[in-house]
Scaffold this motif. Structure first.
Motif, short mmCIF file in Angstrom:
data_model
loop_
_atom_site.label_atom_id
_atom_site.label_comp_id
_atom_site.label_asym_id
_atom_site.label_seq_id
_atom_site.Cartn_x
_atom_site.Cartn_y
_atom_site.Cartn_z
N ILE A 1 -33.59 38.84 73.02
CA ILE A 1 -32.67 38.07 72.20
C ILE A 1 -31.83 37.17 73.11
N ALA A 2 -31.59 35.95 72.67
CA ALA A 2 -30.69 35.04 73.37
C ALA A 2 -29.44 34.83 72.53
N THR A 3 -28.27 35.00 73.14
CA THR A 3 -27.01 34.68 72.48
C THR A 3 -26.39 33.48 73.19
N VAL A 4 -25.75 32.61 72.42
CA VAL A 4 -25.16 31.39 72.99
C VAL A 4 -23.68 31.33 72.61
N SER A 5 -22.90 30.60 73.42
CA SER A 5 -21.46 30.55 73.18
C SER A 5 -20.95 29.12 73.22
N LYS B 1 -26.89 34.11 77.12
CA LYS B 1 -27.18 35.45 77.63
C LYS B 1 -28.53 35.90 77.07
N ILE B 2 -29.36 36.41 77.95
CA ILE B 2 -30.67 36.90 77.58
C ILE B 2 -30.63 38.43 77.60
N TRP B 3 -30.99 39.05 76.48
CA TRP B 3 -30.90 40.49 76.33
C TRP B 3 -32.28 41.12 76.10
N ASP B 4 -32.57 42.16 76.85
CA ASP B 4 -33.67 43.06 76.52
C ASP B 4 -33.01 44.16 75.68
N TRP B 5 -32.82 43.89 74.38
CA TRP B 5 -31.84 44.63 73.59
C TRP B 5 -32.18 46.10 73.36
N ASN C 1 -30.09 38.32 81.93
CA ASN C 1 -29.64 37.14 82.68
C ASN C 1 -28.57 36.40 81.90
N THR C 2 -27.69 35.72 82.64
CA THR C 2 -26.72 34.80 82.05
C THR C 2 -26.97 33.42 82.62
#
Length: 206
Positions: free
Chosen positions: A96-100, A106-110, A124-125
């Motif tokens: 998942i990628a979250t953006v601000s 931010k890249i998450w291996d959730w 990674n950020t």
């Protein structure tokens, strides 16, 4: 007599079909009414995304929540990201990628995110140092980010910029990519453009 019989039969069929359609609609409404309540904080939810394998992603204030299965409301993870504006499932839905608003991704291996600090699973950020308007995954390892007036192709694991194209002298907003990864669509002041990857030769549609 035949005409009366035909009209009566037609009316009967119409009423039957309408009743069947109404019954189907009522069943669908009942299913919604009996649906599972996942969270009791609807006012803070900014957006919702459904994943390909029955997952649900909710974007809230300064965090995202991911349910592994919408039928299991207690099984969710929290991904912390200050000033979060959106979140996206990757080609691999475990990513998942979250953006601000600050322009970082931010890249998450959730599935590996479970501790109280919500940092385990953060792969990674990526800091773009520019207002971030839209992103879309290009493949399992790369994404396209629309920032200002350009589109950047970025490696999600090391943050390296693979390619950058200035597509408009002005403002660039939403970006989308075709399923085969060969074309992208994006919005600029002039209208909607369709481009071929990786050369990005453009064609204005509107």
């Amino acid at each position: 007599v035949k005409l009366v019989f035909f009209l009566s039969l037609t009316l009967f069929i119409c009423n039957f079909l309408m009743s069947a359609g109404l019954s189907s609609a009522i069943n669908q409404i009942n299913q919604l009414t009996n649906s599972t309540l996942l969270t009791s904080e609807p006012r803070s939810i900014q957006n919702l995304k459904l994943g390909p394998n029955n997952q649900l992603l909710a974007i809230l204030e300064n965090e995202a929540k991911i349910w592994n299965n919408v039928n299991d409301p207690k099984n969710f993870k929290t991904l912390k990201h200050d000033l979060i504006t959106d979140a996206f499932f990757g080609i691999n839905p475990d990513i998942i990628a979250t953006v601000s608003k600050k322009g970082d991704i931010k890249i998450w291996d959730w599935k590996n995110t479970y501790n109280k600090n919500q940092q385990k699973g953060l792969s990674n950020t990526i800091s773009l140092n520019s207002p971030l308007d839209s992103i879309v995954f290009y493949d399992k390892d790369k994404l396209l980010a629309a920032t200002g007036n350009s589109i950047q192709l970025i490696n999600i694991y090391n943050g390296s910029k693979i390619q950058e194209n200035i597509l408009s002298p002005n403002y660039l907003s939403s970006v989308a990519i075709s399923a085969d990864g060969k074309k992208i669509a994006f919005c600029i002041d002039e209208g909607i453009k369709i481009s071929n990857m990786p050369g990005l030769e453009s064609q204005i549609l509107s």
